[in-house]
Design a protein around this motif. Structure first.
Motif, PDB file in Angstrom:
ATOM      1  N   ASN A  18      59.502  99.806  85.276  1.00  0.00           N
ATOM      2  CA  ASN A  18      60.059 100.045  86.610  1.00  0.00           C
ATOM      3  C   ASN A  18      60.017 101.520  87.014  1.00  0.00           C
ATOM      4  O   ASN A  18      60.661 101.922  87.975  1.00  0.00           O
ATOM      5  CB  ASN A  18      61.472  99.464  86.750  1.00  0.00           C
ATOM      6  CG  ASN A  18      62.490 100.087  85.795  1.00  0.00           C
ATOM      7  OD1 ASN A  18      62.335 101.222  85.346  1.00  0.00           O
ATOM      8  ND2 ASN A  18      63.537  99.339  85.492  1.00  0.00           N
ATOM      9  N   LEU A 155      58.697 101.843  98.021  1.00  0.00           N
ATOM     10  CA  LEU A 155      59.790 101.134  98.675  1.00  0.00           C
ATOM     11  C   LEU A 155      59.300  99.862  99.362  1.00  0.00           C
ATOM     12  O   LEU A 155      59.964  98.834  99.351  1.00  0.00           O
ATOM     13  CB  LEU A 155      60.477 102.041  99.691  1.00  0.00           C
ATOM     14  CG  LEU A 155      61.406 103.112  99.122  1.00  0.00           C
ATOM     15  CD1 LEU A 155      61.912 104.011 100.240  1.00  0.00           C
ATOM     16  CD2 LEU A 155      62.571 102.488  98.384  1.00  0.00           C
ATOM     17  N   GLU A 157      56.806  98.048  98.397  1.00  0.00           N
ATOM     18  CA  GLU A 157      56.559  97.069  97.339  1.00  0.00           C
ATOM     19  C   GLU A 157      57.872  96.466  96.839  1.00  0.00           C
ATOM     20  O   GLU A 157      57.972  95.254  96.612  1.00  0.00           O
ATOM     21  CB  GLU A 157      55.817  97.738  96.183  1.00  0.00           C
ATOM     22  CG  GLU A 157      55.454  96.788  95.047  1.00  0.00           C
ATOM     23  CD  GLU A 157      54.580  95.633  95.510  1.00  0.00           C
ATOM     24  OE1 GLU A 157      54.767  94.515  94.974  1.00  0.00           O
ATOM     25  OE2 GLU A 157      53.727  95.850  96.403  1.00  0.00           O
ATOM     26  N   GLN A 158      58.902  97.308  96.675  1.00  0.00           N
ATOM     27  CA  GLN A 158      60.201  96.798  96.239  1.00  0.00           C
ATOM     28  C   GLN A 158      60.794  95.856  97.289  1.00  0.00           C
ATOM     29  O   GLN A 158      61.405  94.837  96.945  1.00  0.00           O
ATOM     30  CB  GLN A 158      61.147  97.963  95.965  1.00  0.00           C
ATOM     31  CG  GLN A 158      60.776  98.790  94.742  1.00  0.00           C
ATOM     32  CD  GLN A 158      61.742  99.926  94.494  1.00  0.00           C
ATOM     33  OE1 GLN A 158      62.883  99.912  94.959  1.00  0.00           O
ATOM     34  NE2 GLN A 158      61.299 100.934  93.765  1.00  0.00           N
ATOM     35  N   ALA A 161      59.018  92.575  97.042  1.00  0.00           N
ATOM     36  CA  ALA A 161      59.445  91.836  95.848  1.00  0.00           C
ATOM     37  C   ALA A 161      60.793  91.153  96.071  1.00  0.00           C
ATOM     38  O   ALA A 161      61.070  90.093  95.497  1.00  0.00           O
ATOM     39  CB  ALA A 161      59.517  92.782  94.652  1.00  0.00           C
ATOM     40  N   ARG A 162      61.637  91.749  96.902  1.00  0.00           N
ATOM     41  CA  ARG A 162      62.939  91.165  97.216  1.00  0.00           C
ATOM     42  C   ARG A 162      62.865  90.163  98.367  1.00  0.00           C
ATOM     43  O   ARG A 162      63.855  89.514  98.686  1.00  0.00           O
ATOM     44  CB  ARG A 162      63.932  92.270  97.598  1.00  0.00           C
ATOM     45  CG  ARG A 162      64.399  93.122  96.436  1.00  0.00           C
ATOM     46  CD  ARG A 162      65.309  94.230  96.935  1.00  0.00           C
ATOM     47  NE  ARG A 162      65.928  94.943  95.833  1.00  0.00           N
ATOM     48  CZ  ARG A 162      67.055  94.609  95.244  1.00  0.00           C
ATOM     49  NH1 ARG A 162      67.718  93.543  95.661  1.00  0.00           N
ATOM     50  NH2 ARG A 162      67.545  95.310  94.241  1.00  0.00           N
ATOM     51  N   ALA A 186      65.983 103.617  96.159  1.00  0.00           N
ATOM     52  CA  ALA A 186      66.015 102.255  95.605  1.00  0.00           C
ATOM     53  C   ALA A 186      67.432 101.693  95.659  1.00  0.00           C
ATOM     54  O   ALA A 186      67.626 100.495  95.916  1.00  0.00           O
ATOM     55  CB  ALA A 186      65.490 102.265  94.171  1.00  0.00           C
ATOM     56  N   THR A 190      68.801  98.293  97.642  1.00  0.00           N
ATOM     57  CA  THR A 190      69.677  97.278  97.058  1.00  0.00           C
ATOM     58  C   THR A 190      70.898  97.041  97.942  1.00  0.00           C
ATOM     59  O   THR A 190      71.300  95.896  98.193  1.00  0.00           O
ATOM     60  CB  THR A 190      70.133  97.713  95.653  1.00  0.00           C
ATOM     61  OG1 THR A 190      68.991  97.876  94.818  1.00  0.00           O
ATOM     62  CG2 THR A 190      71.066  96.689  95.032  1.00  0.00           C
TER      63      THR A 190
END
Length: 218
Positions: A18, A155, A157-158, A161-162, A186, A190
């Motif tokens: 990660n 960001l 990509e994150q 993914a979420r 990050a 969240t």
């Protein structure tokens, strides 16, 4: 402000997987090879400016971790471990420098390993000459901070993914108003995800504003 953001950090512990490498793919590959059981090189040093990811990688190494900013004389280092990670070596006091020098020698003699991190390459550190020489005798890699484009890509990509759908201007809006290191960004992502689910609302600029007001106290 910063502590409020750090309180929202994702639960996943630091790992090599990660870590957002950006321009640091060579350093990441080198570290992974050094951590392999077959490696015989005893010392690996990462250097670079704050926010480049040095602490993340040291904590991801699974070596016994020490932070010289909190323990400048290395009094809490457990000598029985065969792999040590010492962060912020530039913060070592006189006793800590002697302790690290002795630790390096002991690890070399026993087949153990030391992973270290500093703000500058060994030759530029304000440390004892013999310690600088020891630190420079192993593998030395520089970590570069992510560019804004790399942060945006990571960001994005994150978010994907979420399963998050953000307005096109969302990241630019966050960049102007939040700390811009990846850990904080990050953490904000969240917080945005959680807040959107709790409120049962899509992610819009007004929602981002509410999250920022809560998280950053602005």
């Amino acid at each position: 402000m910063r502590q409020l953001i750090l309180d929202l950090l994702p639960e996943a512990p630091p790992s090599l997987d990660n870590f957002v490498a950006g321009s640091n793919a060579e350093a990441l590959t080198g570290l992974a090879a050094w951590l392999a059981p077959t490696n015989r090189e005893s010392l690996f040093l990462l250097w670079g400016e704050a926010g480049a990811g040095k602490s993340h990688l040291l904590q991801a190494s699974q070596c016994a971790y020490s932070d010289a900013r909190r323990d400048p004389d290395l009094s809490t280092v457990e000598p029985q471990n065969d792999c040590h990670a010492v962060d912020h070596v530039e913060a070592l006091d006189a006793a800590g420098q002697i302790a690290l020098f002795n630790l390096i020698n002991r690890l070399r003699a026993s087949g153990g390993r030391l992973l270290a991190a500093a703000s500058a390459p060994p030759r530029r550190l304000a440390l004892r000459e013999d310690l600088r020489t020891r630190l420079g005798s192993g593998l030395v890699y520089r970590l570069l901070p992510l560019s804004d484009a790399e942060k945006l890509a990571a960001l994005g990509e994150q978010a994907r993914a979420r399963g998050l759908v953000l307005p096109p201007e969302a990241f630019s809006y966050l960049f102007l108003r939040a700390p811009r290191d990846m850990r904080s960004l990050a953490a904000l992502l969240t917080a945005i995800d959680r807040y959107s689910l709790e409120q049962k609302r899509p992610i819009t600029l007004p929602l981002l504003r509410e999250v920022l007001q809560t998280s950053l106290d602005i």
